[in-house]
Each structure stands twice: as C-alpha cells, then as structure tokens.
Enzyme design. Structure first.
Site: not given
Ligand code: FEO
Length: 403
Positions: A28, A82, A84, A86, A148, A167, A195, A228
């Site tokens: 993104h 989370h 999101e 991913d 986040h 994250d 990051y 991640h």
């Molecule tokens: Fe906020 Fe790795 O997604």
C-alpha cells in the site's frame, strides 16, 4: 507431492506456519525492497489454536505448513489479532477448511471482520484483559487500538511467556531465517525503522503509552512473535529500545533535502542548499525524487531534524512527484522538524508557495516564506540557496538544544 512447506518450531508448543512473500515490492504505497512475510502461528494446546492467517494468495502455503504438524481440521480455535487483509484475507477459506469451533477477535475486530467478509458465523468478541483457556495453556488478550487499526490486539501465552504482537515490532523482510538473532543487526534496524516510519509513525504517542502499559502490567516476555519479519527470542531490549527511540522522534542534525526537477535548476538549488547545511554543521541527505521512493524519504525523516523540499512549477502547480511525497508525509504526521521550501520557476511560480502551505499544515517550523529562483540559478541565486542552507542549519541547532 503436496506443497513441501514445513512449520518451524518456535517453542515446544508453538509453530510458525506463515508464508514468505519474496516478490512483493509495493505494500500500500510502501516500497518493500526485501519482500515480507505474513506470520501465522499454531499453538498445539489441548484446544489447538491458529493465531492469524495470511494474505489470500498464500493460503495453500499456510495450510501445507499446518499440515506438517497436524491435520488443519483438528484446529479448534482461530484468533484474529488484526483485520487487515494481509492477516485476515484468507480467514474465510481457513474457516471453510478447518470448521473451527470458535473464532475470536477484539470487539472492533469482530465488527471489522464481519464488514470485510460479510460473515454469517459468529466472531467471538474478547475483552481487553480477558483470558481464554486452551486446556493446558491459555491466551490473554490485550487491545492495542489504533496500532495501527482500531481492531488490533495482542495475544499473550503466559505459559511460554510469548507475545503474539501482530504488526507491532514487525518489519517487511523476507528471509530464510525465522528468528531475528539469525539476521544481521543493521538489516533489522533499517527494516524495523522503515516499517515504523511508514506504518506506525502517526501513532507514536500510543506506542509510548503501550510500552509503559506493558511495563506496568509486569508481563514477562521471552518471545515476541510478530506478524511480519523475524521472531524475537533473544535481545528483546533491542527492538523494544528502538521502538522507544523512534516513538520519541527526537531531532538530530540530519537535514533531508528532497526535490524533483524539470531542467536541473531546482537540482542545482538543492545542491547549493546542501552545501550551506554542511557549512552550518548539519548533515544533509539529498534525495532526488526521480530515484528516491516516498517510503525511503519517510524513513530518513524519522531520525532527522529538518526537511527541505524543492519543486519546480509545472502548469501552475507543484511537480506531481512532490505532491505525492507531501500527501504521503502529511498522513504520517512526522514531528519535531524544521524546514524550508524552494524551487525554480518560469513565469507564474506557484509551486514554492504550495509546498510551503503543505509543510505548514504538517506543523513544520519553516525558516522563511521559501526561496524561488527564476529559470536557471546564477551565482547570486546559488548564494541565496547556500544562505538558506546555513539558516536551516542554525534552526536545527536551536531545535536540538530545546528538545
Ligand atoms: Fe496492518 Fe500487517 O497489517
């Protein structure tokens, strides 16, 4: 042969079952030069629990890694830390394959997952501080709203002193190694900083509060398993210390001079400004936008004291690449910066005023109204640029002394 992916043991009861995305370069708007991983974890408790899933194209990799330990149908619980995509993007398919007894998320996560996937099954909303028995092991949930997204939460496995931190404490880094202590520290620090600068920077005040809160709760953490990049099982003070430092955004004498140019006039101005900065004791970092990605500029700004932005005027506007950068930076809300605007122009010259306006909106403390030079800078003009660099350097000094 099925896909030959294997789970990696993290502790006696916990396995990494995520996916490695070696090829991704755009996350993104963030340039992920070293790829990334989508980490998911299998807790082999009496109630077998999957923590998070992966981005949709990696579903079969996730299932293959789980299958190297246990039949996915044996999984009892799925926890989504989370929403999101991913991490939740393959949740519906995972539910379909696994048919778990229960799926858990934070209260905001439960809503967000339903809004994403229009699910008709229940997502059990857990409360902040609530514990879930897995039989011989347990999970405690800690909401981390706006780190986040509103739905974020940590899951803590007290019996293993292991924090699933989603994250937070992560980085976009695809490697064969699964643990941070197996990877060069300078790479960890750079990718961790990148990051932080591009994902967590706007929420720095919350990061500081969270670090304090975890300290107050007296939670013992031996392992940080983030969503991640590598897992931290040694030297946790390193990543926690970096987060604490980045969250403070303490200014330094580094000055990022970032610009684009049409016919090299704004480039010449940038070089003269950088010489002035250097002469004034600052450490200029010149970043031409033709070769500097917006996310790399954001990374450099995290540990800077100044940002000096240059743009030529194109059709009564700032250059498109400069607009792209400023919109991106504005969203990241960097703090504790001084700065200036500059640029060459032909006849109308609106760009410098527009850049100045954006920098003011970002609450960057500017040295002046901005420096505009018509067409090609001559010796006098370059002296003005050098002087601008000197004045920015003086302002950085004052900022650093007061911080
Ligand atoms: Fe906020 Fe790795 O997604």
């Amino acid at each position: 042969m099925d896909r030959p992916f294997k789970a990696i043991k993290v502790t006696d009861n916990v396995y990494w079952v995520g996916a490695i995305d070696w090829g991704i370069r755009d996350f993104h708007g963030y340039l992920t030069e070293r790829g990334t991983t989508y980490n998911a974890f299998l807790v082999m408790a009496d109630k077998i629990t999957l923590i998070d899933t992966v981005k949709p194209p990696f579903l079969s990799e996730l299932l293959a890694r789980i299958s190297s330990v246990v039949d996915p149908k044996e999984i009892d619980y799925v926890v989504s830390n989370h929403a999101e995509m991913d991490h939740s993007g393959s949740l519906v398919d995972v539910i379909d394959v696994v048919q778990p007894e229960k799926v858990f998320a934070s209260s905001m996560g439960s809503k967000a997952l339903k809004e994403h996937f229009h699910l008709d099954r229940e997502i059990v909303a857990v409360k902040n501080g609530e514990s879930l028995s897995l039989g011989n092991l347990s999970l405690t949930f800690l909401e981390t709203r706006m780190l986040h997204w509103p739905d974020n939460m940590f899951s803590y496995l007290p019996e293993e002193k292991l924090l699933f931190s989603q994250d937070a404490f992560g980085m976009h880094l695809a490697t064969s190694e699964r643990f941070a202590d197996e990877i060069d520290e300078s790479i960890l620090e750079y990718e961790g900083e990148k990051y932080y600068a591009n994902i967590l920077l706007p929420f720095s005040a919350l990061v500081t509060k969270l670090l304090d809160k975890v300290g107050e709760l007296g939670i013992e953490i031996d392992i940080i398993a983030c969503d991640h990049g590598p897992i931290w099982r040694k030297d946790l003070d390193k990543i926690i210390g970096w987060y604490s430092k980045w969250a403070q955004q303490k200014p330094t004498n580094k000055a990022v001079v970032v610009f684009d140019t049409m016919w090299f006039s704004t480039a010449k101005m940038a070089e003269a400004i950088a010489e002035g900065l250097l002469a004034g004791g600052a450490q200029p970092k010149i970043m031409p936008l033709k070769s500097s990605h917006r996310s790399n500029v954001a990374t450099e700004i995290l540990e800077a004291g100044a940002v000096v932005v240059g743009s030529p005027t194109l059709n009564n506007n700032m250059y498109p690449t400069v607009a792209d950068l400023l919109v991106y930076l504005k969203g990241l809300k960097p703090k504790n910066l001084v700065g200036a605007a500059f640029g060459s122009y032909g006849w109308s010259g609106e760009a410098v005023g527009q850049v100045r306006g954006m920098l003011e909106e970002m609450k960057i403390d500017l040295v002046d109204e901005g420096l505009r030079i018509k067409f090609v800078p001559d010796g006098d003009s370059l002296s003005k640029c050098f002087d601008l660099g000197l004045r920015v350097a003086e302002k950085i000094k004052a900022l650093c002394e007061s911080a």
